[in-house]
Design an enzyme around this catalytic site. Sequence first.
Site, mmCIF file in Angstrom:
data_model
loop_
_atom_site.group_PDB
_atom_site.id
_atom_site.type_symbol
_atom_site.label_atom_id
_atom_site.label_comp_id
_atom_site.label_asym_id
_atom_site.label_seq_id
_atom_site.Cartn_x
_atom_site.Cartn_y
_atom_site.Cartn_z
ATOM 1 N N ARG A 6 8.553 -20.552 -8.714
ATOM 2 C CA ARG A 6 8.455 -21.751 -7.286
ATOM 3 C C ARG A 6 9.665 -21.929 -6.245
ATOM 4 O O ARG A 6 9.391 -21.283 -5.418
ATOM 5 C CB ARG A 6 8.596 -23.419 -7.605
ATOM 6 N N ALA A 13 0.874 -1.315 -0.031
ATOM 7 C CA ALA A 13 0.269 0.243 0.236
ATOM 8 C C ALA A 13 0.792 1.193 -0.258
ATOM 9 O O ALA A 13 0.752 2.014 0.024
ATOM 10 C CB ALA A 13 -0.804 0.039 1.431
ATOM 11 N N HIS A 14 2.023 0.610 -0.564
ATOM 12 C CA HIS A 14 3.491 2.606 0.313
ATOM 13 C C HIS A 14 2.786 3.292 -1.408
ATOM 14 O O HIS A 14 3.145 2.364 -2.506
ATOM 15 C CB HIS A 14 4.717 1.972 0.104
ATOM 16 N N ASN A 23 4.469 -10.861 3.072
ATOM 17 C CA ASN A 23 3.352 -9.996 2.772
ATOM 18 C C ASN A 23 4.163 -8.699 2.570
ATOM 19 O O ASN A 23 4.901 -9.304 2.366
ATOM 20 C CB ASN A 23 2.775 -9.129 3.748
ATOM 21 N N LEU A 52 -5.545 -6.498 0.950
ATOM 22 C CA LEU A 52 -5.209 -5.833 2.405
ATOM 23 C C LEU A 52 -5.272 -4.269 2.204
ATOM 24 O O LEU A 52 -4.032 -3.815 1.599
ATOM 25 C CB LEU A 52 -4.626 -6.726 3.001
ATOM 26 N N HIS A 107 7.256 -8.549 8.038
ATOM 27 C CA HIS A 107 6.700 -9.498 7.589
ATOM 28 C C HIS A 107 5.917 -9.851 6.832
ATOM 29 O O HIS A 107 5.746 -9.955 5.620
ATOM 30 C CB HIS A 107 4.674 -8.391 7.971
ATOM 31 N N ASP A 139 1.102 -4.618 13.321
ATOM 32 C CA ASP A 139 1.334 -4.180 11.666
ATOM 33 C C ASP A 139 -0.219 -3.313 11.783
ATOM 34 O O ASP A 139 -0.569 -2.907 10.042
ATOM 35 C CB ASP A 139 1.615 -4.609 10.152
#
Length: 395
Positions: free
Chosen positions: A228, A141-142, A220, A308, A217, A275
């Site tokens: 893979r 989200a930055h 994420n 998210l 985190h 967070d």
Amino acid sequence: MRVCGKLPETGQAVTLRVEAGRIAGCEAGAERPDLGSPDAWLAPGFIDLQVNGYAGHDFNIGAWAGRGEADLSPAPVFESAARAGTALLCPTVTTNSREAMTAALRSLACSLDESPRLARATPGIHVEGPYLSAEDGPRGAHPLEHVRDPDWEEFQRFQEAAGGRIRLVTLAPEREGALPFIEKLALSGIVVSLGHTGAEPETIQDAVRAGARMSTHLGNGAHAQIRRHPNYLWEQLACDELWASIIADGHHLPPAVVKCMARVKGPERLALVSDVVSLGGQKPGRYADGRYEVQPSGKVVVAGTPYLAGAGHLLDTCVANMLRFSDLSLAEVVRCASAIPARILGLESRKGRLQVGFDADLTLFRIPPAGPLEIVATVCAGEVVFRQAEPPPDS
């Protein structure tokens, strides 16, 4: 003050004697306590390395960070965290313009200078960005317009604005100039954490050699799809030199992933973080002109999507979930929320253990069958910062 509870390691009830902000003694049994009870667990105070805001209050300046009309007053965030068992936290300032980040850091420093209570609860400031990947996925989200290459002169201005309190920096090691920047941070005693990165495994290795010591985190701030192997997740999981923080809120990582990460890193290299953002703790609904949504579960998303937009839960939820998702013992999970964060910040000689001479940072709690921990009390440097209300007497 006498504080009693059960030790997570043994289940034995003990009473701690707290004097002048430190643990002055420990004895078996639970007689005449001022705080706690024999049926509550007694742990070192939880330490959250990553808190952006909560319940409409934010440590950041700028509409994107505040998700709208956030209040910059820091005290309510600390109070909310204490109700969730967090004795200490790292206010986290995130990617924005130089001016906005400098202003946020200066505002925080002023608040900490004016409040000894908040200062005692702040082991350091975490700066997450602006030196992060520009790629969709890793950037999270930055804001794209503000991510940029590391700039030592800019960081020195950040540190000056923060009054020297920056202790943890999250960055992407693939950015131009990141490796010498990591070396300078490490030599300055600042913990370097890798996050919001799409780096090749070799670059992860180079960053560790330069002085990186943590993954932010983990799992994420990553691409939705990656090859893979090899990839940057496996590389960080396999690297014994890297501690890893994870968000076990039930939304950021599936239970099976939490379990696997706990098995790979083990309780000595894993830290629980919230967070949490300013929309955490808010009523379900849409915010910031309908751009973001808080769901009934507390999950924070971009409205109308599954994506998210930050975390909505504090450590009382993350600790409880870690117990249910992983095969770590209660004592090991408690370490992930106390001793390991203390060690990451270089505070292991006085925080993170129930030992005579250590700071009296304490979390007392019960474990219900479902949901977050039931927090009985939170103590920071010998001061009770949260105490569960006594039930009303039977009429």
